[in-house]
Design a protein around this motif. Structure first.
Motif, PDB file in Angstrom:
ATOM      1  N   MET A   1       0.856  -1.204   0.000  1.00 47.09           N
ATOM      2  CA  MET A   1       0.000   0.000   0.000  1.00 47.09           C
ATOM      3  C   MET A   1       0.887   1.248   0.000  1.00 47.09           C
ATOM      4  N   GLY A   2       0.777   2.093  -1.047  1.00 42.54           N
ATOM      5  CA  GLY A   2       1.622   3.286  -1.125  1.00 42.54           C
ATOM      6  C   GLY A   2       1.041   4.425  -0.314  1.00 42.54           C
ATOM      7  N   ASP A   3       1.914   5.390   0.067  1.00 48.80           N
ATOM      8  CA  ASP A   3       1.412   6.594   0.725  1.00 48.80           C
ATOM      9  C   ASP A   3       0.764   7.479  -0.321  1.00 48.80           C
ATOM     10  N   PRO A   4      -0.153   8.381   0.104  1.00 54.72           N
ATOM     11  CA  PRO A   4      -0.739   9.301  -0.861  1.00 54.72           C
ATOM     12  C   PRO A   4       0.359  10.085  -1.579  1.00 54.72           C
ATOM     13  N   SER A   5       0.243  10.210  -2.886  1.00 57.57           N
ATOM     14  CA  SER A   5       1.216  11.043  -3.593  1.00 57.57           C
ATOM     15  C   SER A   5       0.513  11.736  -4.753  1.00 57.57           C
ATOM     16  N   ALA A   6       1.119  12.829  -5.224  1.00 58.39           N
ATOM     17  CA  ALA A   6       0.506  13.619  -6.288  1.00 58.39           C
ATOM     18  C   ALA A   6       1.613  14.246  -7.119  1.00 58.39           C
ATOM     19  N   TRP A   7       1.303  14.576  -8.349  1.00 61.61           N
ATOM     20  CA  TRP A   7       2.304  15.129  -9.258  1.00 61.61           C
ATOM     21  C   TRP A   7       1.575  15.979 -10.315  1.00 61.61           C
ATOM     22  N   PHE A   8       2.326  16.860 -10.997  1.00 64.96           N
ATOM     23  CA  PHE A   8       1.772  17.563 -12.160  1.00 64.96           C
ATOM     24  C   PHE A   8       1.766  16.589 -13.329  1.00 64.96           C
ATOM     25  N   GLN A   9       0.702  16.628 -14.098  1.00 63.65           N
ATOM     26  CA  GLN A   9       0.591  15.742 -15.264  1.00 63.65           C
ATOM     27  C   GLN A   9       0.023  16.539 -16.445  1.00 63.65           C
ATOM     28  N   ALA A  10       0.586  16.311 -17.636  1.00 58.42           N
ATOM     29  CA  ALA A  10       0.086  17.044 -18.809  1.00 58.42           C
ATOM     30  C   ALA A  10      -1.319  16.559 -19.145  1.00 58.42           C
ATOM     31  N   LEU A  11      -2.198  17.517 -19.441  1.00 55.30           N
ATOM     32  CA  LEU A  11      -3.581  17.160 -19.776  1.00 55.30           C
ATOM     33  C   LEU A  11      -3.612  16.322 -21.048  1.00 55.30           C
ATOM     34  N   ASP A  12      -2.697  16.632 -21.987  1.00 51.68           N
ATOM     35  CA  ASP A  12      -2.743  15.946 -23.288  1.00 51.68           C
ATOM     36  C   ASP A  12      -1.816  14.731 -23.362  1.00 51.68           C
ATOM     37  N   ASP A  13      -1.084  14.421 -22.283  1.00 51.09           N
ATOM     38  CA  ASP A  13      -0.204  13.250 -22.308  1.00 51.09           C
ATOM     39  C   ASP A  13       0.073  12.794 -20.870  1.00 51.09           C
ATOM     40  N   PRO A  14      -0.717  11.828 -20.376  1.00 50.60           N
ATOM     41  CA  PRO A  14      -0.593  11.410 -18.973  1.00 50.60           C
ATOM     42  C   PRO A  14       0.804  10.907 -18.600  1.00 50.60           C
TER      43      PRO A  14
ATOM     44  N   VAL B   1       7.140  24.625 -13.030  1.00 51.30           N
ATOM     45  CA  VAL B   1       6.649  24.252 -14.361  1.00 51.30           C
ATOM     46  C   VAL B   1       5.155  24.565 -14.408  1.00 51.30           C
ATOM     47  N   TYR B   2       4.714  25.225 -15.476  1.00 50.47           N
ATOM     48  CA  TYR B   2       3.301  25.633 -15.537  1.00 50.47           C
ATOM     49  C   TYR B   2       2.564  25.023 -16.734  1.00 50.47           C
ATOM     50  N   THR B   3       3.318  24.626 -17.772  1.00 51.73           N
ATOM     51  CA  THR B   3       2.674  24.077 -18.974  1.00 51.73           C
ATOM     52  C   THR B   3       3.407  22.807 -19.392  1.00 51.73           C
ATOM     53  N   SER B   4       2.739  22.037 -20.255  1.00 52.82           N
ATOM     54  CA  SER B   4       3.362  20.813 -20.765  1.00 52.82           C
ATOM     55  C   SER B   4       4.369  21.172 -21.860  1.00 52.82           C
ATOM     56  N   ARG B   5       5.131  20.142 -22.313  1.00 46.97           N
ATOM     57  CA  ARG B   5       6.127  20.387 -23.377  1.00 46.97           C
ATOM     58  C   ARG B   5       5.458  20.969 -24.614  1.00 46.97           C
ATOM     59  N   SER B   6       4.193  20.586 -24.878  1.00 49.29           N
ATOM     60  CA  SER B   6       3.510  21.099 -26.078  1.00 49.29           C
ATOM     61  C   SER B   6       2.823  22.437 -25.799  1.00 49.29           C
ATOM     62  N   GLY B   7       3.018  22.988 -24.602  1.00 47.69           N
ATOM     63  CA  GLY B   7       2.419  24.290 -24.266  1.00 47.69           C
ATOM     64  C   GLY B   7       1.014  24.176 -23.694  1.00 47.69           C
ATOM     65  N   GLY B   8       0.540  22.938 -23.468  1.00 43.08           N
ATOM     66  CA  GLY B   8      -0.810  22.741 -22.930  1.00 43.08           C
ATOM     67  C   GLY B   8      -0.849  22.875 -21.411  1.00 43.08           C
ATOM     68  N   LEU B   9      -2.048  22.701 -20.843  1.00 39.25           N
ATOM     69  CA  LEU B   9      -2.227  22.825 -19.393  1.00 39.25           C
ATOM     70  C   LEU B   9      -1.733  21.575 -18.673  1.00 39.25           C
ATOM     71  N   LEU B  10      -1.310  21.786 -17.425  1.00 34.87           N
ATOM     72  CA  LEU B  10      -1.016  20.670 -16.531  1.00 34.87           C
ATOM     73  C   LEU B  10      -2.172  20.532 -15.547  1.00 34.87           C
ATOM     74  N   GLU B  11      -2.292  19.358 -14.945  1.00 35.20           N
ATOM     75  CA  GLU B  11      -3.202  19.235 -13.794  1.00 35.20           C
ATOM     76  C   GLU B  11      -2.486  18.450 -12.711  1.00 35.20           C
ATOM     77  N   VAL B  12      -2.972  18.573 -11.484  1.00 36.33           N
ATOM     78  CA  VAL B  12      -2.400  17.759 -10.409  1.00 36.33           C
ATOM     79  C   VAL B  12      -3.150  16.428 -10.398  1.00 36.33           C
ATOM     80  N   SER B  13      -2.394  15.348 -10.501  1.00 31.10           N
ATOM     81  CA  SER B  13      -2.995  14.013 -10.436  1.00 31.10           C
ATOM     82  C   SER B  13      -2.608  13.369  -9.114  1.00 31.10           C
ATOM     83  N   HIS B  14      -3.528  12.607  -8.563  1.00 35.45           N
ATOM     84  CA  HIS B  14      -3.263  11.926  -7.287  1.00 35.45           C
ATOM     85  C   HIS B  14      -3.219  10.419  -7.506  1.00 35.45           C
ATOM     86  N   ASP B  15      -2.501   9.734  -6.655  1.00 30.93           N
ATOM     87  CA  ASP B  15      -2.517   8.267  -6.664  1.00 30.93           C
ATOM     88  C   ASP B  15      -3.827   7.845  -5.987  1.00 30.93           C
ATOM     89  N   LEU B  16      -4.878   7.771  -6.788  1.00 33.24           N
ATOM     90  CA  LEU B  16      -6.205   7.498  -6.229  1.00 33.24           C
ATOM     91  C   LEU B  16      -6.274   6.079  -5.653  1.00 33.24           C
TER      92      LEU B  16
END
Ligand SMILES: Cc1ncc(COP(=O)(O)O)c(C=O)c1O
Length: 460
Positions: free
Chosen positions: A1-14, A24-39
């Motif tokens: 069982m892992g501890d909760p963790s989160a990271w920035f992830q590109a919206l257009d390329d997980p 870092v505010y945008t992806s390599r292609s200039g798109g938006l990032l979002e925070v993803s969690h280890d659900l």
């Protein structure tokens, strides 16, 4: 069982990921990032009942920082922070109250207001800013070279950033469109000691300038394209569900400008489902001012050809002056996320004209509210959606009131003084009186008589 963790992830390329303390505010292609969690880790570490019990036990208590509405959900928000290093002003836990009389005027039995204006700096922006500033404070502690945090703002973001920056002792730069925010909103960052730039431009121009400024990695960007902000704002949805004893409302109605908040609200409801605490998301109505309505225009264009909205549909418009000054935004940065939120929630987009929003504010104020003009946009759109039958009388509806009306008193003064360029149907003026007690009494009785007969006429 892992501890909760989160990271920035590109919206257009997980597969494109970054740690949350990287600049870092945008992806390599200039798109938006979002925070993803280890659900998976969140689901595995506690059952839904255990999460609910933990969140209920923390709600509004003094144990730092868990009494904050945001940090009561720390594991779901920014799990990499040391709780003792969090920069919190005990934001969130804002009122959710039954708007009984106002709802009755619309034929709604179950209308609620989530009053975000009662937060520390008077708007929902505190929810995201505590997460962003806490993360920057941790970055600085770990030796990262950050000189200042900067944002462009229509008034409320700058107030929140200035307060949290001051609380953390981190320098703040805010870029504002000169003459386009209220006096209260300007005084907030000035009082908190921020470096305030008043630009001869609009918000979209300030946004271009802050992007240029934050190309220097030592000046950290605090606008909502930085998805740390969204992580705090999504807790609004956790709170709504928690305040309804873990029930999900049918509709959430929210004003939209840069479209970060509508994206955040959807993300919060979606995560509750994914982690197993609820079984559905509410429908979301995103409400725009007619004078700054790029999302609404895109929604209409898609509807006209009989297809759902697509992320590329939202094109920038030149935002015109609106009383709802905080949503006077023509090029919404979070449009792709907002489109996803609307599609996934079977959402709708509506708009309100200047007279509609001003009268809606006044009508609702007459039932005991004290609304800002952006909430007026949401209320005017709610009224239209009810009239059209999109929102049904028995449905449970939450209107997100985004800021405190006391930040927008000049708008209210102009309305009640009849200075706006349209009829003010609910204007209320003071009665000028002398000082003689019996004359005052006679005049007040006369005024009450007149009011009673006017109320009878409007009922008949
Ligand atoms: C009071 C108020 N309401 C609504 C909004 C719109 O939020 P967003 O820009 O995330 O769409 C803002 C901020 O822009 C705001 O300050």
């Amino acid at each position: 069982m892992g501890d909760p963790s989160a990271w920035f992830q590109a919206l257009d390329d997980p597969s494109e990921r970054y740690p949350l303390d990287e600049v870092v505010y945008t992806s390599r292609s200039g798109g938006l990032l979002e925070v993803s969690h280890d659900l998976q880790a969140l689901r595995a570490s506690k059952s839904p009942a255990e999460w609910r019990a933990l969140f209920d036990a923390r709600y509004g208590r003094t144990a730092y920082p868990y009494g904050s509405g945001v940090w009561s959900k720390l594991e779901w928000v920014q799990p990499h922070l040391d709780p003792k290093g969090v920069v919190s002003l005990f934001e969130g836990n804002s009122n959710l109250f039954w708007a009984e009389r106002y709802g009755a005027t619309l034929g709604l039995d179950d209308l609620w207001i989530k009053q975000c204006g009662t937060s520390h700096t008077g708007s929902f922006k505190d929810l995201g800013m505590t997460v962003l500033v806490s993360t920057v404070a941790a970055m600085i502690r770990s030796g990262k070279p950050v000189r200042a945090i900067a944002c462009a703002s229509t008034g409320d973001t700058s107030a929140a950033l200035a307060a949290y920056g001051a609380a953390a002792g981190i320098p703040v730069v805010v870029l504002l469109p000169a003459g386009k925010i209220t006096t209260a909103q300007l005084l907030q960052p000035l009082a908190n000691g921020a470096l305030v730039g008043a630009l001869d431009s609009d918000f979209d121009g300030c946004m271009r300038a802050v992007k240029e400024l934050t190309n220097d990695p030592t000046i950290y960007l605090a606008n909502s394209m930085n998805s740390l902000r969204i992580e705090g704002q999504k807790t609004l949805s956790y709170e709504i569900v928690q305040q309804f004893d873990w029930q999900v409302p049918d509709w959430v109605v929210v004003p939209g400008g840069n479209l970060g908040n509508v994206s955040a609200i959807y993300k919060g409801f979606a995560e509750l489902v994914e982690i197993g605490l609820t079984d559905r998301v509410p429908r979301i109505a995103c409400c725009q001012a007619e004078r700054a309505n790029p999302l609404y225009q895109a929604f209409l264009r898609a509807a006209a050809v009989g297809r759902p909205l697509a992320p590329g549909d939202v094109t920038a418009v030149a935002a015109q002056t609106t009383l709802a000054s905080a949503i006077q935004i023509g090029a919404p940065v979070s449009a792709p996320k907002a489109v996803h939120a609307l599609l996934a929630s079977r959402g709708v987009v509506e708009q309100a004209t200047e007279d509609e929003l001003a009268d809606a504010v006044a009508r609702a104020d007459r039932t005991g509210l004290f609304n800002c003009p952006h909430t007026g946009v949401a209320l005017a759109c709610l009224e239209k959606l009810v009239r059209r039958g999109t929102i049904q009388p028995k449905e449970r509806v939450v209107v997100v009131s985004t800021a405190h009306g006391l930040k927008f008193t000049e708008f209210k003064r102009r309305y009640h003084d009849g200075e706006l360029p349209f009829p003010a149907h609910h204007a209320n003026r003071p009665v000028s009186l002398g000082s003689d007690p019996s004359e005052v009494s006679t005049a007040i009785h006369r005024a009450l008589d007149a009011k009673e007969s006017q109320d009878m006429r409007s009922k008949s």
